[in-house]
Design an enzyme around this catalytic site. Structure first.
Site, mmCIF file in Angstrom:
data_model
loop_
_atom_site.group_PDB
_atom_site.id
_atom_site.type_symbol
_atom_site.label_atom_id
_atom_site.label_comp_id
_atom_site.label_asym_id
_atom_site.label_seq_id
_atom_site.Cartn_x
_atom_site.Cartn_y
_atom_site.Cartn_z
ATOM 1 C CB CYS A 102 -0.936 0.007 1.198
ATOM 2 S SG CYS A 102 -1.947 -1.464 1.306
ATOM 3 C CG HIS B 231 -3.160 3.457 2.551
ATOM 4 N ND1 HIS B 231 -3.765 3.075 1.371
ATOM 5 C CD2 HIS B 231 -3.066 2.332 3.312
ATOM 6 C CE1 HIS B 231 -4.012 1.776 1.416
ATOM 7 N NE2 HIS B 231 -3.603 1.304 2.585
ATOM 8 C CG ASN C 220 -6.407 -0.989 1.803
ATOM 9 O OD1 ASN C 220 -5.784 -0.560 0.829
ATOM 10 N ND2 ASN C 220 -5.804 -1.452 2.875
HETATM 11 O O1 UT7 Z 1 -3.103 -1.269 3.919
HETATM 12 C C1 UT7 Z 1 -2.856 -1.997 5.093
HETATM 13 C C2 UT7 Z 1 -4.055 -2.798 5.361
HETATM 14 N N1 UT7 Z 1 -4.417 -3.172 6.660
HETATM 15 C C3 UT7 Z 1 -5.126 -2.408 7.514
HETATM 16 O O2 UT7 Z 1 -5.278 -1.221 7.413
HETATM 17 C C4 UT7 Z 1 -5.776 -3.151 8.626
HETATM 18 C C5 UT7 Z 1 -5.548 -2.572 9.982
HETATM 19 N N2 UT7 Z 1 -6.475 -3.185 10.940
HETATM 20 C C6 UT7 Z 1 -7.767 -2.795 10.995
HETATM 21 O O3 UT7 Z 1 -8.201 -1.924 10.240
HETATM 22 C C7 UT7 Z 1 -8.639 -3.427 12.050
HETATM 23 O O4 UT7 Z 1 -7.862 -4.190 12.926
HETATM 24 C C8 UT7 Z 1 -9.774 -4.323 11.456
HETATM 25 C C9 UT7 Z 1 -10.795 -3.442 10.743
HETATM 26 C C10 UT7 Z 1 -9.192 -5.353 10.488
HETATM 27 C C11 UT7 Z 1 -10.498 -5.053 12.586
HETATM 28 O O5 UT7 Z 1 -10.991 -4.111 13.530
HETATM 29 P P1 UT7 Z 1 -10.777 -4.355 15.094
HETATM 30 O O6 UT7 Z 1 -11.500 -3.291 15.798
HETATM 31 O O7 UT7 Z 1 -9.284 -4.439 15.302
HETATM 32 O O8 UT7 Z 1 -11.499 -5.716 15.308
HETATM 33 P P2 UT7 Z 1 -10.886 -7.083 15.898
HETATM 34 O O9 UT7 Z 1 -9.903 -7.679 14.946
HETATM 35 O O10 UT7 Z 1 -10.488 -6.804 17.292
HETATM 36 O O11 UT7 Z 1 -12.148 -7.985 15.891
HETATM 37 C C12 UT7 Z 1 -13.235 -7.741 16.752
HETATM 38 C C13 UT7 Z 1 -14.269 -8.829 16.512
HETATM 39 C C14 UT7 Z 1 -13.705 -10.246 16.520
HETATM 40 O O12 UT7 Z 1 -14.632 -11.076 17.165
HETATM 41 P P3 UT7 Z 1 -14.368 -11.576 18.665
HETATM 42 O O13 UT7 Z 1 -13.096 -12.347 18.590
HETATM 43 O O14 UT7 Z 1 -14.235 -10.306 19.487
HETATM 44 O O15 UT7 Z 1 -15.577 -12.372 18.958
HETATM 45 C C15 UT7 Z 1 -13.683 -10.621 15.049
HETATM 46 O O16 UT7 Z 1 -13.820 -11.998 14.830
HETATM 47 O O17 UT7 Z 1 -14.873 -8.641 15.243
HETATM 48 C C16 UT7 Z 1 -14.876 -9.886 14.526
HETATM 49 N N3 UT7 Z 1 -14.817 -9.626 13.109
HETATM 50 C C17 UT7 Z 1 -15.895 -9.348 12.369
HETATM 51 N N4 UT7 Z 1 -17.197 -9.250 12.684
HETATM 52 C C18 UT7 Z 1 -18.066 -8.924 11.704
HETATM 53 C C19 UT7 Z 1 -13.714 -9.579 12.306
HETATM 54 N N5 UT7 Z 1 -14.083 -9.281 11.049
HETATM 55 C C20 UT7 Z 1 -15.429 -9.127 11.063
HETATM 56 C C21 UT7 Z 1 -16.391 -8.810 10.083
HETATM 57 N N6 UT7 Z 1 -17.688 -8.707 10.442
HETATM 58 N N7 UT7 Z 1 -16.046 -8.563 8.804
#
Ligand code: UT7
Length: 348
Positions: A131, A269, A299
């Protein structure tokens, strides 16, 4: 166990630029595929919902390439628009850089395909910094122009991320989209164009965001189908990103002798609205001085910044003499930022 990755390794390229020939963006273009995939559409594919995606990422929809659309197709449309915008003939382009992590072939480079389609005889190569790729590419082009080796370069960020996503993995498939953005880069009056840069990488975080080839190749050798799909440790990449986006943007601004609060427009980004907001906060910028379109495209990796720059310009948000900072982060882990004194060719 925490895998926190430092955004400031001992060696990073963030010295003030020596005063050689200035290089500026003189034309911008973008192309996004027609097909729109909304969060509601995704609810039918994986266990997710619109509210979760919007509140955690800011994304409402993204574009998906048609079955017969490939990275070079997207790149060509964006490139032609940028060349027309700059009033530059393809035959005048001497260097073509395509930043992509979804090339059409392992080789030849997508940049070579693009060069042929445009009908120019430019040197051409792909650049892979995920990215951060477009900003890396822009800075490479700037170096060629600064030394006088090249007068006109074309830098394109183009991705068909939909082809490398696991559409059963809700952790990743909701985040990305397809698209392309392009910039023509040319010599500019002293004091305009790129005035400060910050480039870096820390490979210690390589495992946090990756598409594996070798292990799958081994599996393929024993009969299992190759599965080159995005893996991401979202939480750890998030921790890295909220730190590095602001820090890198601040360093680029300072190398251009600017206080971050003097930046007229930050074009970051577009990965996650929460990461963008944290960068704005680190720079002491109100959100009305930050360009955001993550809700429309998700993204798009290396395409995200040039698409955002092009839309910002089209909306009248890039004016002559404005101080503009672009900043990206991505797999590698990499980061890159450039401060620019915006130059409108109409002012010549
Ligand atoms: O260009 C570089 C690209 N990468 C990025 O920019 C990614 C950087 N990371 C992020 O943007 C965030 O970490 C995410 C958007 C990927 C995730 O957000 P978060 O607030 O960090 O959520 P999390 O990973 O802590 O997940 C919270 C919960 C989990 O469930 P449990 O374990 O708490 O029960 C996940 O399983 O949300 C769940 N989850 C979802 N739920 C509904 C993960 N993906 C999804 C989904 N829909 N798509």
């Amino acid at each position: 166990m925490s895998h926190e990755v430092s955004a400031a390794p001992p060696v990073a390229l963030h010295r003030p630029l020596p005063s050689l020939r200035s290089a500026a963006i003189t034309g911008l273009g973008l192309y996004v595929p027609e097909k729109v995939l909304t969060n509601t559409d995704l609810e039918k594919l994986v266990d997710t919902n619109d509210e979760w995606i919007r509140s955690r990422t800011g994304i409402a929809e993204r574009r998906i390439a048609a079955d017969d659309e490939w990275t070079a197709d997207l790149a060509e449309k964006a490139a032609r628009a940028a060349l027309e915008d700059a009033r530059v003939s393809p035959t005048d382009v001497q260097l073509v850089i395509v930043a992509t992590c979804t090339p059409d072939f392992q080789f030849p480079a997508t940049a070579a395909l693009l060069q042929h389609r445009l009908g120019c005889t430019a040197a051409a190569f792909d650049l892979e910094a995920a990215c951060s790729g477009f900003v890396y590419g822009l800075i490479v082009a700037q170096q060629f122009i600064a030394t006088g080796a090249v007068d006109t370069a074309l830098v394109v960020g183009a991705e068909v991320m939909s082809r490398i996503l696991d559409w059963n993995d809700r952790n990743t498939c909701v985040l990305f989209g397809d698209g392309a953005g392009a910039a023509v880069v040319q010599a500019a009056p002293q004091g305009y164009g790129i005035t400060g840069i910050d480039l870096g990488a820390n490979g210690a975080g390589g495992d946090l965001l990756k598409v594996e080839i070798a292990p799958q190749a081994a599996e393929a050798a024993v009969g299992a189908p190759p599965a080159r799909r995005v893996f991401q440790n979202g939480k750890e990449v998030y921790r890295f990103a909220v730190n590095v986006m602001g820090e890198s943007a601040v360093r680029a601004a300072q190398n251009a002798s600017l206080d971050p609060s003097q930046v007229d427009l930050l074009v970051p980004h577009q990965a996650n609205i929460r990461i963008i907001e944290s960068a704005a906060k680190r720079m002491n910028l109100p959100m009305d001085r930050v360009f955001v379109n993550v809700h429309k495209y998700g993204n798009t990796s290396a395409a995200s910044i040039p698409i955002a720059l092009c839309e910002a310009r089209d909306e009248g948000r890039l004016k002559h003499d404005d101080n503009v900072v672009i900043v990206g982060f991505g797999a590698g882990l990499t980061w890159a930022a450039a401060a620019m004194k915006w130059h409108s060719p109409d002012e010549d």
